[in-house]
Design a protein around this motif. Structure first.
Motif, PDB file in Angstrom:
ATOM      1  N   HIS A 272      23.562  58.357 151.510  1.00 35.17           N
ATOM      2  CA  HIS A 272      24.672  59.309 151.374  1.00 35.17           C
ATOM      3  C   HIS A 272      25.942  58.601 150.896  1.00 35.17           C
ATOM      4  CE1 HIS A 272      26.772  63.062 152.163  1.00 35.17           C
ATOM      5  NE2 HIS A 272      27.762  62.309 152.604  1.00 35.17           N
ATOM      6  N   LEU A 273      26.248  57.476 151.506  1.00 34.96           N
ATOM      7  CA  LEU A 273      27.460  56.749 151.110  1.00 34.96           C
ATOM      8  C   LEU A 273      27.335  56.192 149.693  1.00 34.96           C
ATOM      9  CD1 LEU A 273      28.191  54.996 154.511  1.00 34.96           C
ATOM     10  CD2 LEU A 273      29.480  56.880 153.481  1.00 34.96           C
ATOM     11  N   LYS A 274      26.136  55.797 149.303  1.00 33.59           N
ATOM     12  CA  LYS A 274      25.919  55.325 147.925  1.00 33.59           C
ATOM     13  C   LYS A 274      26.195  56.462 146.942  1.00 33.59           C
ATOM     14  CE  LYS A 274      21.983  55.029 145.812  1.00 33.59           C
ATOM     15  NZ  LYS A 274      20.622  54.745 145.423  1.00 33.59           N
ATOM     16  N   ILE A 275      25.688  57.654 147.245  1.00 34.73           N
ATOM     17  CA  ILE A 275      25.921  58.814 146.380  1.00 34.73           C
ATOM     18  C   ILE A 275      27.416  59.108 146.260  1.00 34.73           C
ATOM     19  CG2 ILE A 275      25.587  61.334 146.201  1.00 34.73           C
ATOM     20  CD1 ILE A 275      23.128  59.666 145.464  1.00 34.73           C
ATOM     21  N   GLU A 276      28.150  58.882 147.343  1.00 31.97           N
ATOM     22  CA  GLU A 276      29.601  59.091 147.332  1.00 31.97           C
ATOM     23  C   GLU A 276      30.335  57.990 146.566  1.00 31.97           C
ATOM     24  OE1 GLU A 276      31.809  61.103 150.735  1.00 31.97           O
ATOM     25  OE2 GLU A 276      30.291  59.925 151.769  1.00 31.97           O
ATOM     26  N   GLY A 277      29.616  56.939 146.193  1.00 26.98           N
ATOM     27  CA  GLY A 277      30.257  55.821 145.512  1.00 26.98           C
ATOM     28  C   GLY A 277      30.896  54.824 146.461  1.00 26.98           C
ATOM     29  N   LYS A 278      30.598  54.936 147.750  1.00 22.14           N
ATOM     30  CA  LYS A 278      31.162  54.035 148.765  1.00 22.14           C
ATOM     31  C   LYS A 278      30.171  52.893 149.012  1.00 22.14           C
ATOM     32  CE  LYS A 278      33.764  57.750 150.951  1.00 22.14           C
ATOM     33  NZ  LYS A 278      33.926  58.574 152.164  1.00 22.14           N
ATOM     34  N   PHE A 279      30.019  52.043 148.011  1.00 29.79           N
ATOM     35  CA  PHE A 279      28.997  51.013 148.034  1.00 29.79           C
ATOM     36  C   PHE A 279      29.188  50.009 149.163  1.00 29.79           C
ATOM     37  CE2 PHE A 279      29.227  51.932 143.290  1.00 29.79           C
ATOM     38  CZ  PHE A 279      28.248  52.903 143.361  1.00 29.79           C
ATOM     39  N   ASP A 280      30.435  49.599 149.403  1.00 27.78           N
ATOM     40  CA  ASP A 280      30.690  48.626 150.469  1.00 27.78           C
ATOM     41  C   ASP A 280      30.378  49.199 151.847  1.00 27.78           C
ATOM     42  OD1 ASP A 280      31.475  46.739 148.624  1.00 27.78           O
ATOM     43  OD2 ASP A 280      33.616  47.155 148.828  1.00 27.78           O
ATOM     44  N   GLU A 281      30.584  50.499 152.016  1.00 25.85           N
ATOM     45  CA  GLU A 281      30.258  51.139 153.288  1.00 25.85           C
ATOM     46  C   GLU A 281      28.763  51.372 153.432  1.00 25.85           C
ATOM     47  OE1 GLU A 281      32.686  54.571 154.352  1.00 25.85           O
ATOM     48  OE2 GLU A 281      34.259  53.829 153.016  1.00 25.85           O
ATOM     49  N   ALA A 282      28.068  51.600 152.328  1.00 22.49           N
ATOM     50  CA  ALA A 282      26.624  51.859 152.364  1.00 22.49           C
ATOM     51  C   ALA A 282      25.831  50.598 152.708  1.00 22.49           C
ATOM     52  CB  ALA A 282      26.158  52.405 151.016  1.00 22.49           C
ATOM     53  N   LEU A 283      26.304  49.457 152.261  1.00 25.01           N
ATOM     54  CA  LEU A 283      25.555  48.212 152.400  1.00 25.01           C
ATOM     55  C   LEU A 283      25.130  47.892 153.837  1.00 25.01           C
ATOM     56  CD1 LEU A 283      24.337  45.727 151.042  1.00 25.01           C
ATOM     57  CD2 LEU A 283      26.577  44.619 151.269  1.00 25.01           C
ATOM     58  N   PRO A 284      26.028  47.901 154.840  1.00 22.40           N
ATOM     59  CA  PRO A 284      25.575  47.545 156.193  1.00 22.40           C
ATOM     60  C   PRO A 284      24.549  48.524 156.759  1.00 22.40           C
ATOM     61  CG  PRO A 284      27.911  48.174 156.212  1.00 22.40           C
ATOM     62  CD  PRO A 284      27.479  48.110 154.782  1.00 22.40           C
ATOM     63  N   TRP A 285      24.613  49.785 156.353  1.00 17.10           N
ATOM     64  CA  TRP A 285      23.632  50.764 156.834  1.00 17.10           C
ATOM     65  C   TRP A 285      22.250  50.450 156.269  1.00 17.10           C
ATOM     66  CZ3 TRP A 285      24.811  54.014 160.674  1.00 17.10           C
ATOM     67  CH2 TRP A 285      26.162  54.284 160.918  1.00 17.10           C
ATOM     68  N   TYR A 286      22.201  50.175 154.974  1.00 17.87           N
ATOM     69  CA  TYR A 286      20.928  49.804 154.351  1.00 17.87           C
ATOM     70  C   TYR A 286      20.393  48.500 154.947  1.00 17.87           C
ATOM     71  CZ  TYR A 286      20.698  53.175 150.439  1.00 17.87           C
ATOM     72  OH  TYR A 286      20.563  54.289 149.654  1.00 17.87           O
TER      73      TYR A 286
END
Length: 140
Positions: A73-87
């Motif tokens: 979801h965060l990747k789709i929003e373009g929030k790559f730095d926020e998506a990384l720790p979740w992945y």
């Protein structure tokens, strides 16, 4: 709308702390986001993950799925730095539970590679993609 109704029924029957309620929250969040209600959508995806994690613990595969959903979801929003720790959390748990060659682990590793690529880090993306291909070759 129908998903709001489903969520209300799940909360009533299963309780607000049920992992199924959390999963429904995440699904509702993705739908709301893609229908243009981005703020409520993101809120539901994140809250759903918290519900699932609280219900099943941090060592359960359902938590890894919830974390992967947040990363996506965060990747789709373009929030790559926020998506990384979740992945990364999802990948680490799946690798611990299933091993590096399991399809669920490979799927999250691919999500990480896509995230690195979208963020312009082609070296990390290529490295992970090669690891995935090598792992798939050894499975066959």
């Amino acid at each position: 709308d129908l998903l709001h109704d489903v969520l209300a029924v799940r909360k009533k029957l299963l309780g607000e702390a049920s992992p199924l309620t959390g999963s429904t929250m995440q699904t509702l969040g993705r739908v709301l986001y893609f229908l243009g209600n981005k703020e409520e959508g993101t809120k539901n995806v994140l809250e759903g993950a918290k519900v699932i994690e609280a219900a099943v613990g941090e060592e359960d595969p359902r938590a890894a799925t919830a974390w992967n959903n947040v990363g996506y979801h965060l990747k789709i929003e373009g929030k790559f730095d926020e998506a990384l720790p979740w992945y990364e959390k999802a990948h680490n748990l799946r690798e611990k539970l299933y091993g590096s060659q399991h399809m669920h682990t490979i799927m999250v590793k691919n999500n990480l590679a896509e995230l690195y690529h979208a963020n312009g880090d082609t070296n990390k993306a290529t490295k992970l993609q090669k690891e995935i291909l090598e792992g798939l070759e050894t499975r066959n």
